[in-house]
Design a protein around this motif. Sequence first.
Motif, PDB file in Angstrom:
ATOM      1  N   GLU A  71       1.096  -1.112  -0.199  1.00 26.60           N
ATOM      2  CA  GLU A  71       0.047  -0.425   0.284  1.00 26.60           C
ATOM      3  C   GLU A  71       0.745   1.065  -0.100  1.00 26.60           C
ATOM      4  OE1 GLU A  71      -3.190   2.073   2.809  1.00 26.60           O
ATOM      5  OE2 GLU A  71      -3.229   0.510   3.217  1.00 26.60           O
ATOM      6  N   ALA A  72       1.186   1.977  -1.195  1.00 25.25           N
ATOM      7  CA  ALA A  72       1.749   2.813  -0.951  1.00 25.25           C
ATOM      8  C   ALA A  72       1.244   4.135  -0.339  1.00 25.25           C
ATOM      9  CB  ALA A  72       1.511   4.005  -3.012  1.00 25.25           C
ATOM     10  N   THR A  73       2.585   5.137   0.519  1.00 24.67           N
ATOM     11  CA  THR A  73       2.231   6.448   1.010  1.00 24.67           C
ATOM     12  C   THR A  73       1.189   7.030   0.303  1.00 24.67           C
ATOM     13  OG1 THR A  73       3.967   6.207   2.306  1.00 24.67           O
ATOM     14  CG2 THR A  73       3.156   8.223   2.049  1.00 24.67           C
ATOM     15  N   SER A  74       0.005   7.640   1.078  1.00 20.56           N
ATOM     16  CA  SER A  74      -0.986   8.601   0.172  1.00 20.56           C
ATOM     17  C   SER A  74      -0.304   9.907   1.032  1.00 20.56           C
ATOM     18  CB  SER A  74      -3.076   8.251   0.999  1.00 20.56           C
ATOM     19  OG  SER A  74      -2.179   8.881   1.856  1.00 20.56           O
ATOM     20  N   TYR A  75      -0.632  10.794   0.119  1.00 23.28           N
ATOM     21  CA  TYR A  75      -0.116  12.604   0.479  1.00 23.28           C
ATOM     22  C   TYR A  75      -1.378  12.968   0.551  1.00 23.28           C
ATOM     23  CZ  TYR A  75       4.681  10.816  -0.078  1.00 23.28           C
ATOM     24  OH  TYR A  75       6.202  10.058  -0.091  1.00 23.28           O
ATOM     25  N   PRO A  76      -1.604  14.653   1.171  1.00 24.36           N
ATOM     26  CA  PRO A  76      -0.448  15.057   1.923  1.00 24.36           C
ATOM     27  C   PRO A  76      -0.049  13.953   2.921  1.00 24.36           C
ATOM     28  CG  PRO A  76      -2.018  16.856   1.844  1.00 24.36           C
ATOM     29  CD  PRO A  76      -2.583  15.402   1.382  1.00 24.36           C
ATOM     30  N   LEU A  77       0.814  13.604   3.774  1.00 27.14           N
ATOM     31  CA  LEU A  77       1.127  12.698   4.836  1.00 27.14           C
ATOM     32  C   LEU A  77       1.731  14.148   6.306  1.00 27.14           C
ATOM     33  CD1 LEU A  77       2.105   9.864   6.125  1.00 27.14           C
ATOM     34  CD2 LEU A  77       4.301  10.444   5.185  1.00 27.14           C
ATOM     35  N   VAL A  78       1.434  13.557   7.331  1.00 29.93           N
ATOM     36  CA  VAL A  78       1.461  14.266   8.093  1.00 29.93           C
ATOM     37  C   VAL A  78       2.137  13.298   9.742  1.00 29.93           C
ATOM     38  CG1 VAL A  78       0.400  15.292   9.904  1.00 29.93           C
ATOM     39  CG2 VAL A  78       0.107  15.811   8.127  1.00 29.93           C
ATOM     40  N   VAL A  79       2.703  13.125  10.217  1.00 18.86           N
ATOM     41  CA  VAL A  79       4.438  12.449  11.183  1.00 18.86           C
ATOM     42  C   VAL A  79       4.760  12.949  12.295  1.00 18.86           C
ATOM     43  CG1 VAL A  79       4.219  10.796   8.922  1.00 18.86           C
ATOM     44  CG2 VAL A  79       6.000  12.067   9.731  1.00 18.86           C
ATOM     45  N   GLN A  80       5.344  12.863  13.183  1.00 17.95           N
ATOM     46  CA  GLN A  80       5.812  13.195  14.155  1.00 17.95           C
ATOM     47  C   GLN A  80       7.037  12.041  13.672  1.00 17.95           C
ATOM     48  OE1 GLN A  80       4.365  12.814  18.334  1.00 17.95           O
ATOM     49  NE2 GLN A  80       3.445  14.848  18.379  1.00 17.95           N
ATOM     50  N   ASP A  81       8.370  13.154  13.726  1.00 18.83           N
ATOM     51  CA  ASP A  81       9.805  12.050  14.349  1.00 18.83           C
ATOM     52  C   ASP A  81       9.837  11.981  15.417  1.00 18.83           C
ATOM     53  OD1 ASP A  81      10.544  14.898  15.755  1.00 18.83           O
ATOM     54  OD2 ASP A  81      11.655  15.163  13.732  1.00 18.83           O
ATOM     55  N   GLU A  82      10.904  11.564  15.561  1.00 19.87           N
ATOM     56  CA  GLU A  82      11.493  10.784  16.829  1.00 19.87           C
ATOM     57  C   GLU A  82      11.685  12.075  18.332  1.00 19.87           C
ATOM     58  OE1 GLU A  82      14.274   7.519  16.270  1.00 19.87           O
ATOM     59  OE2 GLU A  82      12.812   6.100  15.156  1.00 19.87           O
ATOM     60  N   LEU A  83      11.405  13.164  17.909  1.00 18.49           N
ATOM     61  CA  LEU A  83      11.860  14.231  18.676  1.00 18.49           C
ATOM     62  C   LEU A  83      10.584  14.918  19.189  1.00 18.49           C
ATOM     63  CD1 LEU A  83      15.304  15.807  18.096  1.00 18.49           C
ATOM     64  CD2 LEU A  83      14.351  13.770  19.584  1.00 18.49           C
ATOM     65  N   GLY A  84       9.633  14.414  18.464  1.00 18.10           N
ATOM     66  CA  GLY A  84       7.645  15.126  18.344  1.00 18.10           C
ATOM     67  C   GLY A  84       7.923  16.359  17.932  1.00 18.10           C
ATOM     68  N   HIS A  85       8.175  16.288  16.967  1.00 16.70           N
ATOM     69  CA  HIS A  85       7.434  17.165  15.979  1.00 16.70           C
ATOM     70  C   HIS A  85       7.331  17.184  15.168  1.00 16.70           C
ATOM     71  CE1 HIS A  85      12.416  18.379  16.413  1.00 16.70           C
ATOM     72  NE2 HIS A  85      11.884  19.081  16.761  1.00 16.70           N
ATOM     73  N   GLU A  86       5.784  17.313  14.193  1.00 21.52           N
ATOM     74  CA  GLU A  86       5.010  17.485  13.455  1.00 21.52           C
ATOM     75  C   GLU A  86       5.317  17.918  11.975  1.00 21.52           C
ATOM     76  OE1 GLU A  86       0.892  18.985  12.180  1.00 21.52           O
ATOM     77  OE2 GLU A  86       0.997  17.817  13.619  1.00 21.52           O
ATOM     78  N   VAL A  87       5.700  16.289  11.200  1.00 22.91           N
ATOM     79  CA  VAL A  87       6.383  16.731   9.730  1.00 22.91           C
ATOM     80  C   VAL A  87       5.405  16.889   8.978  1.00 22.91           C
ATOM     81  CG1 VAL A  87       8.005  15.888   7.877  1.00 22.91           C
ATOM     82  CG2 VAL A  87       8.500  16.206  10.359  1.00 22.91           C
ATOM     83  N   THR A  88       4.351  17.738   8.014  1.00 20.46           N
ATOM     84  CA  THR A  88       3.936  17.451   7.020  1.00 20.46           C
ATOM     85  C   THR A  88       4.467  17.213   5.139  1.00 20.46           C
ATOM     86  OG1 THR A  88       2.073  19.069   8.264  1.00 20.46           O
ATOM     87  CG2 THR A  88       1.821  18.565   6.047  1.00 20.46           C
ATOM     88  N   LEU A  89       4.380  16.467   4.516  1.00 16.82           N
ATOM     89  CA  LEU A  89       4.741  16.633   3.405  1.00 16.82           C
ATOM     90  C   LEU A  89       3.483  16.516   2.118  1.00 16.82           C
ATOM     91  CD1 LEU A  89       7.917  13.603   3.761  1.00 16.82           C
ATOM     92  CD2 LEU A  89       7.838  15.656   3.357  1.00 16.82           C
ATOM     93  N   ASN A  90       3.402  17.414   1.437  1.00 17.12           N
ATOM     94  CA  ASN A  90       1.712  17.753   0.723  1.00 17.12           C
ATOM     95  C   ASN A  90       2.367  16.598  -0.585  1.00 17.12           C
ATOM     96  OD1 ASN A  90       1.292  19.872   2.031  1.00 17.12           O
ATOM     97  ND2 ASN A  90       2.070  21.721   1.844  1.00 17.12           N
ATOM     98  N   THR A  91       3.745  16.422  -0.952  1.00 14.99           N
ATOM     99  CA  THR A  91       3.829  15.445  -2.006  1.00 14.99           C
ATOM    100  C   THR A  91       4.737  14.554  -1.375  1.00 14.99           C
ATOM    101  OG1 THR A  91       5.335  17.359  -3.165  1.00 14.99           O
ATOM    102  CG2 THR A  91       2.512  17.797  -3.425  1.00 14.99           C
ATOM    103  N   ALA A  92       5.131  13.544  -2.287  1.00 13.29           N
ATOM    104  CA  ALA A  92       6.142  13.065  -2.455  1.00 13.29           C
ATOM    105  C   ALA A  92       7.352  13.193  -2.769  1.00 13.29           C
ATOM    106  CB  ALA A  92       6.676  12.002  -3.540  1.00 13.29           C
ATOM    107  N   PRO A  93       8.178  13.804  -2.178  1.00 12.70           N
ATOM    108  CA  PRO A  93       9.853  13.660  -1.531  1.00 12.70           C
ATOM    109  C   PRO A  93      10.513  13.833  -2.708  1.00 12.70           C
ATOM    110  CG  PRO A  93       9.193  13.342   0.631  1.00 12.70           C
ATOM    111  CD  PRO A  93       8.360  12.693  -0.348  1.00 12.70           C
ATOM    112  N   THR A  94      10.721  14.049  -4.137  1.00 13.10           N
ATOM    113  CA  THR A  94      12.002  13.846  -4.870  1.00 13.10           C
ATOM    114  C   THR A  94      13.886  14.716  -4.539  1.00 13.10           C
ATOM    115  OG1 THR A  94      11.394  15.958  -6.192  1.00 13.10           O
ATOM    116  CG2 THR A  94      10.072  14.286  -6.054  1.00 13.10           C
TER     117      THR A  94
END
Length: 350
Positions: A71-94
């Motif tokens: 199952e492929a990642t769907s964007y926008p993608l919102v995740v938390q990194d391992e320090l607790g920062h919220e990271v938002t990716l609107n499209t697949a990074p290139t």
Amino acid sequence: MQDHKVNSAKRKKSGIPALLALIFVIMLLAGCGNNSAADSGAGNGAAQTNAAEATPSPSPEVEPAVAEAAEATSYPLVVQDELGHEVTLNTAPTKVFAPYMEDSLVVLGVKPVGQWSNKGQGQQYLQDQLAGVPLVDFTSGLPSPEVVMAMQPDLIVLHNSYYAENGVYEQYSKIAPTYVFQQAAGDLDSSLTILGDLLGKQEEAAKGLADYRKKVEEAKTTLAPHIQDKKALIIRFNSRGMFLMGGVYGGFVLAEELGITKSDLVAAENSVELSLEVLPQIDADYIFLANDTANTGESFYKELTESALWKSIPAVQAGKVYDVDDRYWLGGGIVAYSNVIDDVLEILAP
């Protein structure tokens, strides 16, 4: 399905002799049971696993792992990194900048916009796959925001929490979404999987890990008679001195992947400075020496190996000391770890 079978039996029973009805119900139950197995096999993980066991495959460890990551990642993608920062990716990074995680990017088939380097050298064991990728100098610390901005990344990944300190995260995160690991090299399964999720490369991550796990298990089987009740220790040399390596990089491979017990000197530490006075405490059966590629640790290497205390260590007297390539023994990723495993097999189980 069970209700359907019972109702069908009731509808068929009227007007049919009891014995024939009984036979018909038995046949119907058998046929419906087969259909149920076929239907559930299309969408049920357990049924797929059973089918895989029934049909021999040349790489049984690889296929289920890859299937789970289909199952492929769907964007926008919102995740938390391992320090607790919220990271938002609107499209697949290139355009990815992930210094000292180039090993994992290679496994995923991704070329970064810049690669980590020290004194003009990148990670030498990866250069065939990183041809044409500009070097980014880390000799005096992390590059300035201006240097990073010039690469125009759409994702920045920092492989340990130290890289994010002193305002670096705040500066970099203004340039592009920035994901920080606590220590990516300490949990390769997690870090490569997360990187695959961020980049939409789950299948590549799963296959890389499955192939690597197979290699680890085969190596453990081969090494088992050679490492039972044995301890290992890595000594690193660079311009700053001599250090005992614990559970990171090559030490992680030895202890956590291959199951070779760590020396008591690094049982709870990732790195410990070494002095000649400590040498009598070395309890390792196998000692691996990783001198800096540029030989900046050569003076410390000679100081250690020419000392009388060194020559009195049981492992030294038994000829169980081995020089290894620091370029991947101090690297973090599947390619580096695989190279370390190859070395250990060649040294301990030739």
